[in-house]
Scaffold this motif. Structure first.
Motif, PDB file in Angstrom:
ATOM      1  N   ASP A 183     -37.327   7.689  -2.182  1.00 12.45           N
ATOM      2  CA  ASP A 183     -37.317   6.677  -3.248  1.00 12.45           C
ATOM      3  C   ASP A 183     -38.138   5.452  -2.856  1.00 12.45           C
ATOM      4  OD1 ASP A 183     -35.682   5.138  -1.553  1.00 12.45           O
ATOM      5  OD2 ASP A 183     -33.837   5.599  -2.628  1.00 12.45           O
ATOM      6  N   THR A 184     -38.836   5.552  -1.746  1.00 14.23           N
ATOM      7  CA  THR A 184     -39.784   4.558  -1.198  1.00 14.23           C
ATOM      8  C   THR A 184     -39.121   3.442  -0.404  1.00 14.23           C
ATOM      9  OG1 THR A 184     -40.006   3.008  -3.083  1.00 14.23           O
ATOM     10  CG2 THR A 184     -41.366   5.012  -3.133  1.00 14.23           C
ATOM     11  N   ALA A 185     -37.827   3.566  -0.103  1.00 12.85           N
ATOM     12  CA  ALA A 185     -37.146   2.660   0.827  1.00 12.85           C
ATOM     13  C   ALA A 185     -37.275   1.193   0.416  1.00 12.85           C
ATOM     14  CB  ALA A 185     -37.668   2.903   2.255  1.00 12.85           C
ATOM     15  N   ASN A 186     -37.674   0.332   1.359  1.00  9.33           N
ATOM     16  CA  ASN A 186     -37.703  -1.119   1.103  1.00  9.33           C
ATOM     17  C   ASN A 186     -38.786  -1.522   0.110  1.00  9.33           C
ATOM     18  OD1 ASN A 186     -39.399  -0.355   3.489  1.00  9.33           O
ATOM     19  ND2 ASN A 186     -40.130  -2.448   3.216  1.00  9.33           N
ATOM     20  N   LEU A 187     -39.687  -0.613  -0.255  1.00  9.16           N
ATOM     21  CA  LEU A 187     -40.660  -0.916  -1.298  1.00  9.16           C
ATOM     22  C   LEU A 187     -39.997  -0.964  -2.676  1.00  9.16           C
ATOM     23  CD1 LEU A 187     -43.607   1.299  -0.037  1.00  9.16           C
ATOM     24  CD2 LEU A 187     -43.327  -1.172   0.230  1.00  9.16           C
ATOM     25  N   ARG A 188     -38.717  -0.599  -2.718  1.00  7.80           N
ATOM     26  CA  ARG A 188     -37.946  -0.634  -3.955  1.00  7.80           C
ATOM     27  C   ARG A 188     -36.525  -1.156  -3.734  1.00  7.80           C
ATOM     28  NH1 ARG A 188     -37.077   5.102  -6.806  1.00  7.80           N
ATOM     29  NH2 ARG A 188     -39.357   4.939  -6.733  1.00  7.80           N
ATOM     30  N   ASN A 189     -35.907  -0.722  -2.670  1.00  4.16           N
ATOM     31  CA  ASN A 189     -34.478  -0.966  -2.445  1.00  4.16           C
ATOM     32  C   ASN A 189     -34.261  -2.241  -1.634  1.00  4.16           C
ATOM     33  OD1 ASN A 189     -31.769  -0.892  -1.770  1.00  4.16           O
ATOM     34  ND2 ASN A 189     -31.745   1.289  -1.282  1.00  4.16           N
ATOM     35  N   PRO A 190     -33.702  -3.291  -2.229  1.00  5.58           N
ATOM     36  CA  PRO A 190     -33.496  -4.550  -1.492  1.00  5.58           C
ATOM     37  C   PRO A 190     -32.377  -4.466  -0.461  1.00  5.58           C
ATOM     38  CG  PRO A 190     -32.515  -4.705  -3.669  1.00  5.58           C
ATOM     39  CD  PRO A 190     -33.256  -3.396  -3.639  1.00  5.58           C
ATOM     40  N   HIS A 191     -31.612  -3.376  -0.464  1.00  3.48           N
ATOM     41  CA  HIS A 191     -30.491  -3.217   0.464  1.00  3.48           C
ATOM     42  C   HIS A 191     -30.876  -2.453   1.723  1.00  3.48           C
ATOM     43  CE1 HIS A 191     -28.118  -4.643  -2.914  1.00  3.48           C
ATOM     44  NE2 HIS A 191     -28.654  -3.686  -3.646  1.00  3.48           N
ATOM     45  N   TYR A 192     -32.138  -2.136   1.859  1.00  2.86           N
ATOM     46  CA  TYR A 192     -32.631  -1.365   3.000  1.00  2.86           C
ATOM     47  C   TYR A 192     -32.229  -2.010   4.325  1.00  2.86           C
ATOM     48  CZ  TYR A 192     -36.197   0.625   6.158  1.00  2.86           C
ATOM     49  OH  TYR A 192     -36.861   1.225   7.207  1.00  2.86           O
ATOM     50  N   HIS A 193     -31.548  -1.243   5.187  1.00  3.46           N
ATOM     51  CA  HIS A 193     -31.127  -1.671   6.517  1.00  3.46           C
ATOM     52  C   HIS A 193     -30.180  -2.873   6.473  1.00  3.46           C
ATOM     53  CE1 HIS A 193     -34.414   0.452   9.130  1.00  3.46           C
ATOM     54  NE2 HIS A 193     -33.688   1.301   8.402  1.00  3.46           N
ATOM     55  N   GLN A 194     -29.441  -3.025   5.383  1.00  5.93           N
ATOM     56  CA  GLN A 194     -28.515  -4.139   5.228  1.00  5.93           C
ATOM     57  C   GLN A 194     -27.076  -3.632   5.107  1.00  5.93           C
ATOM     58  OE1 GLN A 194     -29.607  -7.357   5.380  1.00  5.93           O
ATOM     59  NE2 GLN A 194     -31.626  -6.448   5.747  1.00  5.93           N
ATOM     60  N   PRO A 195     -26.089  -4.500   5.370  1.00  2.35           N
ATOM     61  CA  PRO A 195     -24.693  -4.100   5.130  1.00  2.35           C
ATOM     62  C   PRO A 195     -24.430  -3.723   3.674  1.00  2.35           C
ATOM     63  CG  PRO A 195     -24.788  -6.077   6.482  1.00  2.35           C
ATOM     64  CD  PRO A 195     -26.187  -5.824   6.001  1.00  2.35           C
ATOM     65  N   SER A 196     -25.273  -4.185   2.780  1.00  2.00           N
ATOM     66  CA  SER A 196     -25.104  -3.901   1.350  1.00  2.00           C
ATOM     67  C   SER A 196     -25.649  -2.536   0.929  1.00  2.00           C
ATOM     68  CB  SER A 196     -25.786  -4.988   0.520  1.00  2.00           C
ATOM     69  OG  SER A 196     -27.160  -5.106   0.864  1.00  2.00           O
ATOM     70  N   ASP A 197     -26.148  -1.733   1.876  1.00  2.00           N
ATOM     71  CA  ASP A 197     -26.605  -0.382   1.535  1.00  2.00           C
ATOM     72  C   ASP A 197     -25.383   0.516   1.387  1.00  2.00           C
ATOM     73  OD1 ASP A 197     -27.945   1.958   1.084  1.00  2.00           O
ATOM     74  OD2 ASP A 197     -28.772   2.151   3.109  1.00  2.00           O
ATOM     75  N   THR A 198     -24.708   0.369   0.253  1.00  2.00           N
ATOM     76  CA  THR A 198     -23.449   1.040  -0.019  1.00  2.00           C
ATOM     77  C   THR A 198     -23.591   1.998  -1.191  1.00  2.00           C
ATOM     78  OG1 THR A 198     -22.745  -0.701  -1.533  1.00  2.00           O
ATOM     79  CG2 THR A 198     -22.161  -0.984   0.804  1.00  2.00           C
TER      80      THR A 198
END
Length: 287
Positions: free
Chosen positions: A249-264
Motif C-alpha cells: 500500500d506504499t507504506a509511509n508514502l500514504r500511511n501516517p501511522h507507519y512505524h508509530q504506536p498508532s499503527d493499529t
C-alpha cells in the motif's frame, strides 16, 4: 467472489490481525515476537509440514518459517516454485498492524486457499524474521537458495496491505513519479524488477478485474535509482538475480501511522485488505 464470501474473508483476516498486531520486536518485545512466530507456525501446520530456515545475528538464532504446497496433479513436475513471503517482526513500540500484520494475514489466507485449490506452480510460503533489521531474514534465505542454485518462478513480498485513503492528495511518491500515478491512496501497488515486468503487468491486469485499483512500477537493475522500491523482502531476491515483486500500500508514502504506536487495527481499512487478498487469489490462479 460474492459479498458474503468477501465478508467471511474479511472476518478471517481480522482474526489473524487480532493475534499478530502486537509489540513483537525480537529484542525488546521477545514475548510478543515468540507468540506471533508460534501463531504462524500453528496456522501454517494446518496445511502441511512447516520447515525452519535457521540463520544467526550476533550469535543469536532466528527463524524463517516455510510451508511448501504442491502444484495441481496435472502440472508439469519440473516447474519451479512461486515464493510468497511476509515478515513477522515489527519495530519497537509499534503493534505493526499494517506493517506487517496485514501481510501475514493475507499470507495465511493465501495458504489456506491454495492448500485446497492448487495451481500449476508449487507454492512456497515464507514468514521472514528481521526485515526491520535490514531485511536479514530474506537476505539469508535468498542467499541460501542462490548458493544451492535453486530456481524460483517468482518471489512476491507482501508488505503493508491494509491502509487506504480516498482523499485527494493522500498519496505521495519519490521524485517525479507523482506525474504518472494517482494522487489518492486507494490502490495497491506492485513493484517489480525488469525481469519480472511481465508478471507485474499480468498480476495487475487480473487484480483490476476484481474492481480493485492497482498500479505497477518496474525499476531497472536492483532498484538503487529509486531507493524506496527496495524497502522490503523482495530486494534480496533482486540482488541474487531472481524475478521478484513487492505488493504494497506504499507504506509511509500514504500511511501516517507507519512505524508509530498508532499503527493499529483501528486505522486499517479491512474492506480494502479483503479486496487485496481476493485480488491476489485471482491473479495467482491466472499467472
Amino acid at each position: 467472489m460474492s459479498t458474503s464470501n468477501l465478508s467471511e474473508l474479511k472476518a478471517r483476516l481480522r482474526s489473524h490481525l487480532v493475534e499478530v498486531a502486537r509489540d513483537r520486536d525480537p529484542y525488546l518485545a521477545t514475548g510478543g515476537h515468540f507468540y506471533v512466530r508460534q501463531y504462524l507456525r500453528d496456522r501454517l501446520q494446518q496445511w502441511g509440514r512447516v520447515e525452519t530456515h535457521l540463520f544467526h545475528l550476533r550469535g543469536q538464532p532466528h527463524e524463517n518459517l516455510i510451508l511448501n504446497l504442491p502444484a495441481r496433479p496435472d502440472a508439469p513436475h519440473s516447474l519451479p516454485p512461486l515464493l510468497i513471503g511476509a515478515h513477522y517482526d515489527a519495530v519497537p513500540g509499534s503493534p505493526g498492524a499494517d506493517d506487517n500484520a496485514t501481510g501475514l494475514a493475507v499470507l495465511l489466507e493465501l495458504a489456506r486457499f491454495f492448500a485446497a485449490t492448487p495451481i500449476r506452480f508449487p507454492l512456497r510460503f515464507v514468514a521472514f524474521d528481521l526485515e526491520e533489521s535490514g531485511l536479514l531474514g530474506s537476505r539469508a534465505y535468498a542467499e541460501y537458495l542462490w548458493k544451492k542454485r535453486e530456481p524460483l518462478r517468482l518471489a512476491i513480498a507482501l508488505e503493508m496491505l491494509g491502509y487506504c485513503d480516498e482523499t485527494p492528495g493522500s498519496q505521495s511518491y519519490p521524485a517525479f513519479l507523482n506525474y504518472f500515478y494517482p494522487d489518492r491512496g486507494n490502490f495497491i501497488a506492485l513493484i517489480a524488477n525488469l525481469p519480472a515486468i511481465g508478471d507485474a503487468i499480468a498480476l495487475s491486469r487480473q487484480i483490476r478485474k476484481t474492481d480493485l485499483p492497482c498500479e505497477w512500477l518496474s525499476v531497472p537493475g536492483r532498484g538503487f535509482l529509486v531507493p524506496d522500491t527496495r524497502r522490503s523482502d523482495h530486494a534480496p531476491f533482486w540482488d541474487r538475480g531472481y524475478r521478484a515483486v513487492m505488493v504494497t500500500d506504499t507504506a509511509n508514502l500514504r500511511n501516517p501511522h507507519y512505524h508509530q504506536p498508532s499503527d493499529t487495527i483501528a486505522n486499517l481499512n479491512l474492506d480494502f485488505l479483503a479486496q487485496v487478498c481476493h485480488g491476489l487469489i485471482c491473479s495467482l490462479q491466472n499467472l
